[in-house]
Structure formats: C-alpha cells, structure tokens
Design an enzyme around this catalytic site. Structure first.
Site, mmCIF file in Angstrom:
data_model
loop_
_atom_site.group_PDB
_atom_site.id
_atom_site.type_symbol
_atom_site.label_atom_id
_atom_site.label_comp_id
_atom_site.label_asym_id
_atom_site.label_seq_id
_atom_site.Cartn_x
_atom_site.Cartn_y
_atom_site.Cartn_z
ATOM 1 N N GLU A 209 -5.635 7.975 8.601
ATOM 2 C CA GLU A 209 -5.393 8.755 7.387
ATOM 3 C C GLU A 209 -3.888 8.995 7.258
ATOM 4 O O GLU A 209 -3.281 9.693 8.077
ATOM 5 C CB GLU A 209 -6.158 10.087 7.460
ATOM 6 N N SER A 210 -3.308 8.409 6.210
ATOM 7 C CA SER A 210 -1.848 8.452 6.097
ATOM 8 C C SER A 210 -1.290 9.867 5.990
ATOM 9 O O SER A 210 -0.187 10.141 6.473
ATOM 10 C CB SER A 210 -1.403 7.630 4.896
ATOM 11 N N ARG B 168 -14.672 0.659 5.347
ATOM 12 C CA ARG B 168 -13.644 -0.287 4.917
ATOM 13 C C ARG B 168 -12.517 -0.313 5.937
ATOM 14 O O ARG B 168 -12.220 0.704 6.561
ATOM 15 C CB ARG B 168 -13.122 0.129 3.542
ATOM 16 N N TRP C 48 -7.350 -7.385 4.832
ATOM 17 C CA TRP C 48 -5.943 -7.566 5.216
ATOM 18 C C TRP C 48 -5.807 -8.593 6.331
ATOM 19 O O TRP C 48 -6.567 -8.547 7.301
ATOM 20 C CB TRP C 48 -5.345 -6.235 5.710
ATOM 21 N N THR D 64 -9.094 -0.134 6.244
ATOM 22 C CA THR D 64 -7.928 0.226 5.434
ATOM 23 C C THR D 64 -6.665 0.347 6.286
ATOM 24 O O THR D 64 -6.730 0.607 7.497
ATOM 25 C CB THR D 64 -8.160 1.575 4.716
ATOM 26 N N CYS E 295 0.827 -1.219 0.000
ATOM 27 C CA CYS E 295 0.000 0.000 0.000
ATOM 28 C C CYS E 295 0.862 1.271 0.000
ATOM 29 O O CYS E 295 1.663 1.492 0.912
ATOM 30 C CB CYS E 295 -0.896 -0.010 1.234
ATOM 31 N N TYR F 208 -5.020 4.541 -9.516
ATOM 32 C CA TYR F 208 -6.144 3.707 -9.043
ATOM 33 C C TYR F 208 -7.401 4.019 -9.836
ATOM 34 O O TYR F 208 -8.205 3.137 -10.153
ATOM 35 C CB TYR F 208 -6.400 3.945 -7.548
HETATM 36 N N1 GSH Z 1 -7.120 7.651 3.038
HETATM 37 C C1 GSH Z 1 -6.451 6.491 3.351
HETATM 38 C C2 GSH Z 1 -6.547 5.474 2.226
HETATM 39 C C3 GSH Z 1 -5.943 4.191 2.600
HETATM 40 C C4 GSH Z 1 -6.335 3.067 1.633
HETATM 41 O O1 GSH Z 1 -7.190 3.229 0.755
HETATM 42 N N2 GSH Z 1 -5.661 1.911 1.820
HETATM 43 C C5 GSH Z 1 -5.960 0.760 0.987
HETATM 44 C C6 GSH Z 1 -4.699 0.028 0.585
HETATM 45 S S1 GSH Z 1 -3.651 0.895 -0.515
HETATM 46 C C7 GSH Z 1 -6.749 -0.262 1.796
HETATM 47 O O2 GSH Z 1 -6.409 -0.567 2.917
HETATM 48 N N3 GSH Z 1 -7.774 -0.828 1.187
HETATM 49 C C8 GSH Z 1 -8.557 -1.880 1.780
HETATM 50 C C9 GSH Z 1 -10.006 -1.727 1.453
HETATM 51 O O3 GSH Z 1 -10.355 -0.765 0.762
HETATM 52 O O4 GSH Z 1 -10.781 -2.565 1.889
HETATM 53 C C10 GSH Z 1 -5.014 6.845 3.659
HETATM 54 O O5 GSH Z 1 -4.330 7.470 2.842
HETATM 55 O O6 GSH Z 1 -4.575 6.520 4.750
#
Ligand code: GSH
Length: 321
Positions: free
Chosen positions: A147-148, A129, A96, A131, A63, A194
């Site tokens: 939030e990254s 989700r 994950w 994430t 990620c 994406y």
């Molecule tokens: N806004 C979030 C986005 C994070 C994100 O979309 N992560 C993805 C992986 S690259 C994720 O965990 N996706 C799992 C899902 O959507 O179920 C950030 O930047 O922290």
C-alpha cells in the site's frame, strides 16, 4: 489477477465495479511496517527491522501510487538503502513484466519475469491483483507492504537514522490537516481520474468528471496564496498531488476523458507544479515515455495501442531528453 495463487490469463484494467458502473480499486493486502527496531507498526506484524540492503521495492513509473513512494525514497536519501526494480510500462496479459524495456529494469532480487510471481512467492495461495508498489523483504522472503500510502510513511520515518531526517513528510503538528486533505484529494482527484477513465456508465463518468474538476478548481484557489499544500513545508500531501498533476495533461486529459481543462490552464497549480518539478526527487522519478506508453497500452481504452505524439509539454520533454 491471481486466484488461489494461480494467474488467470488476460489482465483486465477494471478492478471492480459498483452498482452504478463506477470503478472500484482493490484494497491492499500486505500491511506490515518497517520500523527502526522491528516493533510492529500501525498494522500487521513486527519483525521488519530497518536495515541497509534488506528491502527492495517493485514499481512501475507509469503508476502514480508507485511513483509517490519513489519520490519519498529519493527525498529521504534511501536510494542506497532500499534497492529497486522497475517494471515495463505496458501492462500485458500477465500483468506487470520485467523485460528490460528502456528505463525499466530486470528483477535482480527474485529473477521474476512478472510481478505476480512475487505475490505467490510471498503467499502461494494469494488471491487478488498483483499491483505495484511492492515493498519486499529479502531476509524473510516476503512482501512487507503493498500500500503506497503506508510505504510513503515507512520511508519517512520507519528507517530511523538510515534515512535523512529532513524533509519530515508527515510532521506531527500537520498530521490532522494532511489526513483531511488526503481524504478529499484521493477519492476526488487521484482516484477520480481513474473513476472517470474506467467508468462503464455515463452517470459514473459524469460524477467522476465533476469531482475531478471541482477538486482542481478548489486546489487552484488554495494554491493561489500558498507555496505548499499544508503550511510552509513540503509534505506527503504535495507528493500525492504531484503524481496526479504530472500525468494529467499527458494521459488523463485524453485517455481518461478528463478534458474540461488542462493543468496548463490553471495558473497557480502550474506554478506550484513547476516548483516541485525543479527538485531532483520529483524530476528523476518522472518518465513521460513510460507514462504515455503505459496508459495508452490499456487495450480496453485504446484498442489500437497508438501512443499520441502530443501534447507539447515543454517541462516534460526537457527532462526526458
Ligand atoms: N492501493 C494501492 C493501489 C496500487 C495500484 O492500483 N496500482 C496499479 C497501477 S497504478 C496496479 O498495479 N494495477 C495492476 C492491476 O490492477 O492488476 C497503492 O496505492 O499502493
């Protein structure tokens, strides 16, 4: 995803779709900040004081958003202060997982098998989700922030004296320029790939594809006369660009159909990328195996699950040997 705290089976990659069939990323929901004295940050509540050993970060090396926080954690000398769990690269029906894949870890803090358990531990009725990245507070047993972009800044200055003061990844004098660049590079390139990869209509793909290469062309021009994106110093803007460049030829060019050019075809961007990759913080948080295995495990895009053997990326192979 989770609905009122219950996992709905069969993880799907597309987060949301707009009227044209374009990919829409979910907004993050935990937005508290770690600060040196526990005072509230720009969003959320206070009570998250910087302390060694109190916080943990859940990531996946595939990620880009999670990896940008890891680069900052390494650059700021926070590896002994903030512990880490690394998910397996292939995202399955339950999202994950922490299952001991090589180069990944178990969850040593909460003993979770899946990341969604961390979300319901923080909020038993969570809807959304699960994430990465997730910044977890062992003391209060909750998620501080997912939030990254925030976590990058928390690592830059929220840990006060526990972190090294240099590099300052978000210097006061450069903030306006960094913010302006982020606001352009994120939608067109970081998330643009994406949007191309997950588009469900030709028009949504065409728009995303045009944005990706217009942004790369503009960055190629910019980097022809510069060492870093902003000023003469390394900032968060470089970290945020690096993570996308690092995945481009290996995954976005093929799987996401961003195939007009490779990063290798851009001379200035390649030179800039190589300079960043020489630094340990960038190199050791990069895993070609996790990246390729992770992206190519997305069944809707690659039903066979076959992971390509190429392209030949000398810089990447050397780092993972
Ligand atoms: N806004 C979030 C986005 C994070 C994100 O979309 N992560 C993805 C992986 S690259 C994720 O965990 N996706 C799992 C899902 O959507 O179920 C950030 O930047 O922290």
């Amino acid at each position: 995803m989770l609905i009122d705290g219950v996992w709905t089976a069969n993880w799907q990659p597309v987060q949301g779709v707009d009227a044209k069939g374009g990919f829409v990323r979910q907004t993050s929901s935990f937005r508290h900040w770690v600060t040196p004295d526990g005072a509230p940050g720009p969003t959320g509540e206070g009570g998250f004081k910087a302390e060694a050993g109190r916080y943990h970060i859940y990531v996946a090396l595939i990620c880009p958003w999670a990896t940008r926080t890891l680069i900052a954690r390494a650059l700021k000398g926070l590896e002994d202060i903030v512990s880490i769990s690394i998910a397996s690269p292939a995202i399955g029906d339950f999202g994950w997982a922490f299952d001991g894949y090589p180069g990944a870890t178990r969850d040593t803090v909460n003993g979770a098998s899946f990341l969604h358990e961390i979300y319901t531990r923080a909020d038993p009725h969570f809807t959304g989700r699960a994430t990465v990245p997730v910044l977890w507070d062992r003391r209060r047993n909750t998620i501080v922030n997912n939030e990254s972009a925030d976590i990058l800044r928390i690592f830059n200055s929220g840990f006060g004296d526990l972190a090294s003061s240099t590099p300052d990844l978000y210097p006061e004098a450069l903030r306006a320029e960094i913010d302006a660049l982020n606001a352009e590079i994120y939608p067109k390139l970081n998330n643009g790939v994406y949007r191309a990869g997950f588009a469900t209509t030709q028009i949504a793909y065409d728009e995303a594809f045009a944005d990706v290469f217009a942004m790369l062309d503009a960055l190629e021009k910019r980097m022809a006369t510069r060492r870093f994106l902003v000023g003469e110093v390394l900032t968060e803007a470089d970290i945020r660009l690096f993570v996308t460049l690092a995945r481009f030829d290996a995954a976005y060019h093929g799987l996401f159909k961003c195939n007009k050019r490779r990063i290798a075809d851009y001379a200035a961007l390649s030179r800039y990328f190589a300079e960043l990759f020489e630094r340990e913080a960038f190199r050791k948080t990069f895993s070609l195996d996790h990246i390729q295995r992770g992206y190519y495990s997305i069944k809707t895009l690659n039903p066979s699950g076959i992971v390509p053997r190429g392209p030949e990326l000398e810089w990447a192979r050397a780092s993972s040997d």
